[in-house]
Design an enzyme around this catalytic site. Sequence first.
Site, PDB file in Angstrom:
ATOM      1  N   ARG A 190       4.363   2.981   2.237  1.00 52.72           N
ATOM      2  CA  ARG A 190       4.424   4.130   1.348  1.00 52.72           C
ATOM      3  C   ARG A 190       4.936   5.342   2.119  1.00 52.72           C
ATOM      4  O   ARG A 190       4.286   5.774   3.082  1.00 52.72           O
ATOM      5  CB  ARG A 190       3.032   4.428   0.786  1.00 52.72           C
ATOM      6  CG  ARG A 190       2.349   3.176   0.232  1.00 52.72           C
ATOM      7  CD  ARG A 190       2.158   3.252  -1.239  1.00 52.72           C
ATOM      8  NE  ARG A 190       1.840   1.955  -1.800  1.00 52.72           N
ATOM      9  CZ  ARG A 190       1.001   1.755  -2.801  1.00 52.72           C
ATOM     10  NH1 ARG A 190       0.384   2.776  -3.343  1.00 52.72           N
ATOM     11  NH2 ARG A 190       0.813   0.543  -3.280  1.00 52.72           N
ATOM     12  N   GLU A 222       4.699   8.369   1.872  1.00 55.11           N
ATOM     13  CA  GLU A 222       4.011   9.576   1.413  1.00 55.11           C
ATOM     14  C   GLU A 222       3.808  10.517   2.589  1.00 55.11           C
ATOM     15  O   GLU A 222       3.552  10.069   3.698  1.00 55.11           O
ATOM     16  CB  GLU A 222       2.652   9.199   0.806  1.00 55.11           C
ATOM     17  CG  GLU A 222       2.792   8.340  -0.441  1.00 55.11           C
ATOM     18  CD  GLU A 222       1.557   7.471  -0.716  1.00 55.11           C
ATOM     19  OE1 GLU A 222       0.679   7.388   0.158  1.00 55.11           O
ATOM     20  OE2 GLU A 222       1.512   6.868  -1.795  1.00 55.11           O
ATOM     21  N   ARG A 224      -7.613   8.991   4.745  1.00 50.17           N
ATOM     22  CA  ARG A 224      -7.632   7.723   4.013  1.00 50.17           C
ATOM     23  C   ARG A 224      -6.267   7.226   3.578  1.00 50.17           C
ATOM     24  O   ARG A 224      -6.164   6.279   2.799  1.00 50.17           O
ATOM     25  CB  ARG A 224      -8.567   7.823   2.812  1.00 50.17           C
ATOM     26  CG  ARG A 224      -8.206   8.942   1.866  1.00 50.17           C
ATOM     27  CD  ARG A 224      -9.376   9.235   0.952  1.00 50.17           C
ATOM     28  NE  ARG A 224      -9.157  10.480   0.280  1.00 50.17           N
ATOM     29  CZ  ARG A 224      -9.144  10.622  -1.023  1.00 50.17           C
ATOM     30  NH1 ARG A 224      -9.367   9.593  -1.800  1.00 50.17           N
ATOM     31  NH2 ARG A 224      -8.932  11.791  -1.559  1.00 50.17           N
ATOM     32  N   HIS A 225      -5.204   7.882   4.059  1.00 51.99           N
ATOM     33  CA  HIS A 225      -3.851   7.421   3.747  1.00 51.99           C
ATOM     34  C   HIS A 225      -3.095   7.078   5.020  1.00 51.99           C
ATOM     35  O   HIS A 225      -3.181   7.795   6.010  1.00 51.99           O
ATOM     36  CB  HIS A 225      -3.048   8.513   3.027  1.00 51.99           C
ATOM     37  CG  HIS A 225      -3.497   8.764   1.636  1.00 51.99           C
ATOM     38  ND1 HIS A 225      -4.392   9.745   1.320  1.00 51.99           N
ATOM     39  CD2 HIS A 225      -3.171   8.150   0.471  1.00 51.99           C
ATOM     40  CE1 HIS A 225      -4.616   9.721   0.010  1.00 51.99           C
ATOM     41  NE2 HIS A 225      -3.890   8.767  -0.531  1.00 51.99           N
ATOM     42  N   GLU A 285     -11.255   5.693  -3.454  1.00 54.06           N
ATOM     43  CA  GLU A 285     -10.763   4.535  -4.206  1.00 54.06           C
ATOM     44  C   GLU A 285     -10.498   3.374  -3.252  1.00 54.06           C
ATOM     45  O   GLU A 285      -9.912   3.565  -2.197  1.00 54.06           O
ATOM     46  CB  GLU A 285      -9.452   4.938  -4.899  1.00 54.06           C
ATOM     47  CG  GLU A 285      -8.792   3.811  -5.653  1.00 54.06           C
ATOM     48  CD  GLU A 285      -7.311   4.092  -5.932  1.00 54.06           C
ATOM     49  OE1 GLU A 285      -6.995   5.177  -6.471  1.00 54.06           O
ATOM     50  OE2 GLU A 285      -6.478   3.244  -5.588  1.00 54.06           O
ATOM     51  N   SER A 320      -6.989  -0.748  -7.163  1.00 57.40           N
ATOM     52  CA  SER A 320      -6.697  -0.522  -8.578  1.00 57.40           C
ATOM     53  C   SER A 320      -6.096  -1.783  -9.143  1.00 57.40           C
ATOM     54  O   SER A 320      -5.567  -2.631  -8.412  1.00 57.40           O
ATOM     55  CB  SER A 320      -5.827   0.712  -8.799  1.00 57.40           C
ATOM     56  OG  SER A 320      -4.705   0.649  -8.004  1.00 57.40           O
ATOM     57  N   ARG A 372      -9.393   0.421   3.813  1.00 61.14           N
ATOM     58  CA  ARG A 372     -10.388   1.244   3.113  1.00 61.14           C
ATOM     59  C   ARG A 372     -11.673   0.465   2.877  1.00 61.14           C
ATOM     60  O   ARG A 372     -12.766   1.023   2.930  1.00 61.14           O
ATOM     61  CB  ARG A 372      -9.821   1.726   1.780  1.00 61.14           C
ATOM     62  CG  ARG A 372      -8.759   2.791   1.970  1.00 61.14           C
ATOM     63  CD  ARG A 372      -8.470   3.453   0.666  1.00 61.14           C
ATOM     64  NE  ARG A 372      -7.386   4.412   0.794  1.00 61.14           N
ATOM     65  CZ  ARG A 372      -6.921   5.124  -0.212  1.00 61.14           C
ATOM     66  NH1 ARG A 372      -7.452   4.973  -1.426  1.00 61.14           N
ATOM     67  NH2 ARG A 372      -5.946   5.980  -0.037  1.00 61.14           N
TER      68      ARG A 372
HETATM   69  P1  AMO Z   1      -2.381   1.207  -5.588  1.00 54.81           P
HETATM   70  O1  AMO Z   1      -1.160   1.999  -5.365  1.00 54.81           O
HETATM   71  O2  AMO Z   1      -3.566   1.904  -6.165  1.00 54.81           O
HETATM   72  O3  AMO Z   1      -2.079  -0.016  -6.585  1.00 54.81           O
HETATM   73  O4  AMO Z   1      -2.781   0.515  -4.219  1.00 54.81           O
HETATM   74  C1  AMO Z   1      -3.864  -0.409  -4.146  1.00 54.81           C
HETATM   75  C2  AMO Z   1      -4.811  -0.061  -3.018  1.00 54.81           C
HETATM   76  O5  AMO Z   1      -4.112  -0.096  -1.774  1.00 54.81           O
HETATM   77  C3  AMO Z   1      -4.642   0.885  -0.908  1.00 54.81           C
HETATM   78  N1  AMO Z   1      -3.602   1.865  -0.568  1.00 54.81           N
HETATM   79  C4  AMO Z   1      -3.546   2.552   0.586  1.00 54.81           C
HETATM   80  N2  AMO Z   1      -4.328   2.554   1.676  1.00 54.81           N
HETATM   81  C5  AMO Z   1      -4.013   3.377   2.681  1.00 54.81           C
HETATM   82  N3  AMO Z   1      -2.954   4.214   2.671  1.00 54.81           N
HETATM   83  C6  AMO Z   1      -2.130   4.265   1.603  1.00 54.81           C
HETATM   84  N4  AMO Z   1      -1.073   5.094   1.603  1.00 54.81           N
HETATM   85  C7  AMO Z   1      -2.420   3.408   0.485  1.00 54.81           C
HETATM   86  N5  AMO Z   1      -1.840   3.194  -0.710  1.00 54.81           N
HETATM   87  C8  AMO Z   1      -2.571   2.265  -1.332  1.00 54.81           C
HETATM   88  C9  AMO Z   1      -5.769   1.588  -1.652  1.00 54.81           C
HETATM   89  C10 AMO Z   1      -5.394   1.333  -3.097  1.00 54.81           C
HETATM   90  O6  AMO Z   1      -6.519   1.375  -3.944  1.00 54.81           O
HETATM   91  N6  AMO Z   1       0.280  -2.519  -7.680  1.00 54.81           N
HETATM   92  C11 AMO Z   1      -1.003  -1.844  -7.680  1.00 54.81           C
HETATM   93  C12 AMO Z   1      -2.156  -2.822  -7.590  1.00 54.81           C
HETATM   94  C13 AMO Z   1      -2.318  -3.673  -8.827  1.00 54.81           C
HETATM   95  O7  AMO Z   1      -2.343  -3.104  -9.935  1.00 54.81           O
HETATM   96  O8  AMO Z   1      -2.470  -4.893  -8.684  1.00 54.81           O
HETATM   97  C14 AMO Z   1      -1.046  -0.870  -6.503  1.00 54.81           C
HETATM   98  O9  AMO Z   1      -0.298  -0.965  -5.557  1.00 54.81           O
HETATM   99  O10 AMO Z   1      -6.985   0.975  -1.301  1.00 54.81           O
END
Ligand code: AMO
Length: 434
Positions: free
Chosen positions: A215, A217, A223-224, A357, A360, A408
């Site tokens: 990502r 971002e 937590r990211h 979180e 999802s 997480r």
């Molecule tokens: P989402 O974008 O919520 O859903 O990602 C799912 C989970 O992945 C983890 N996560 C991260 N952890 C650390 N750093 C990040 N930048 C990061 N981004 C995501 C989190 C998050 O809850 N396709 C959907 C899933 C689905 O619907 O099956 C998805 O990617 O714990």
Amino acid sequence: MILRTHYSGDINAEMDGKEVTLAGFAHETRDLGGIAFLVLRDRKGLAQITLVKKLLGKEAFKSARSISRESVVLVKGTVKAEPKAPRGFEILPGEVQVLNPAQVPLPLDPTEKVECELDTRLDARFMDIRRPSVLAAFEIESAVLESLRGFFRENAVTEVFTPKIVAAATEGGTDLFPISYFEKEAFLNQSPQLYKQMLMGAGMDRVFEIGPIFRAEEHDTRRHLNEAVSIDLEVSFADDKAVMEILEQAVAGAYRHVAENCRYQLEVLGLDLKVPSLPFRRITYSEALGLAADKAGAKMQWGDDLDTETERFLGQSIGEHYFLTDWPSSIKPYYTLPYEDHPEVCRGFDLMHPRMELASGAQRVHDYEQLVGRIKEKGLDPDGFEFYLKAFRYGMPPHAGWGLGLSRLVMTMLNLENIRDAVIFPRDRKRLVP
Ligand code: AMO
């Protein structure tokens, strides 16, 4: 040939008289003149090696007591029950070999007596992981994966790998790392979402994948990260409720497995791990908004994403894992299925730990026309999704799934302050090495 016969943690006073060979790092040395101690550390614990001049000989005694801290050592000796030693035994060595000496000074103190900044720790991560509490988190992470894989196997879920070099965005177009791929434009994948759904169209029925997601971002939070490991599940002929049950069982099962199998690591971390009880509470998005407005005076409108303040408030008042369900369709991705009789609400859910979180998921749109409509509604171009949409034209089973962030899960389980403590070599906005 494996050089050691035992790990330190496998030895106890009842093994009095047994010949053993230990291998590890020189954790500490203490010199009291005629007698000196070397504490050997390996991944299962510490062992006191008592260096006695008479047993080792003058020369060997001299060199053993001057071993530099963190050098790699091999010790052959006899176990002796010794009530005064930290673990009730000592090793009386006949031989102490330095396999590879450590330079001085060390980049940080692996005995954990001296506090150290996160950046210094990450810069010398190989040395940082020698610290027992840092290592413990990674041993536990491996146990979590073992538990999840076992759980999926018991539920007849097939493990798959999908590409990480892709041509299209999954979650909406932004946050992608572009890469150069010969003459084509390519990206690092944000989520296996599209692929796991296509595999439902392939008749694989139940799949899981444990792999990296990328990502782009600009976040700089605890937590990211820009590269994370996601545990993804997709199940055909299942709705959102069914995969939420699978998710809570997977999470509680991982806690149970760690509580039963990682006693040493939990002790090192000083944790009394409480296995969360099932079922987790289910709270709808509307209820969450109401709770936050009543109790914390939050001024969010229906359709706003929940802000960090509201999440914190909910986490504190609920105090355990919970699901947030029935989100507005406008803030969940195009693949989330809206309710038929009130399409402004969808079958998307988040799994929350009081701190953040964790996952999802959703029941997915499986009808081709509806999916094209949802992609357009989100301002995206269906042409860019042709490879994915094709799988929806020839019989796509209804399906649902989720993505769970591994770091997480571990971070919240072990009450670690920063997600970087749950990733061996983290990648964030500023860090690309080591
Ligand atoms: P989402 O974008 O919520 O859903 O990602 C799912 C989970 O992945 C983890 N996560 C991260 N952890 C650390 N750093 C990040 N930048 C990061 N981004 C995501 C989190 C998050 O809850 N396709 C959907 C899933 C689905 O619907 O099956 C998805 O990617 O714990």
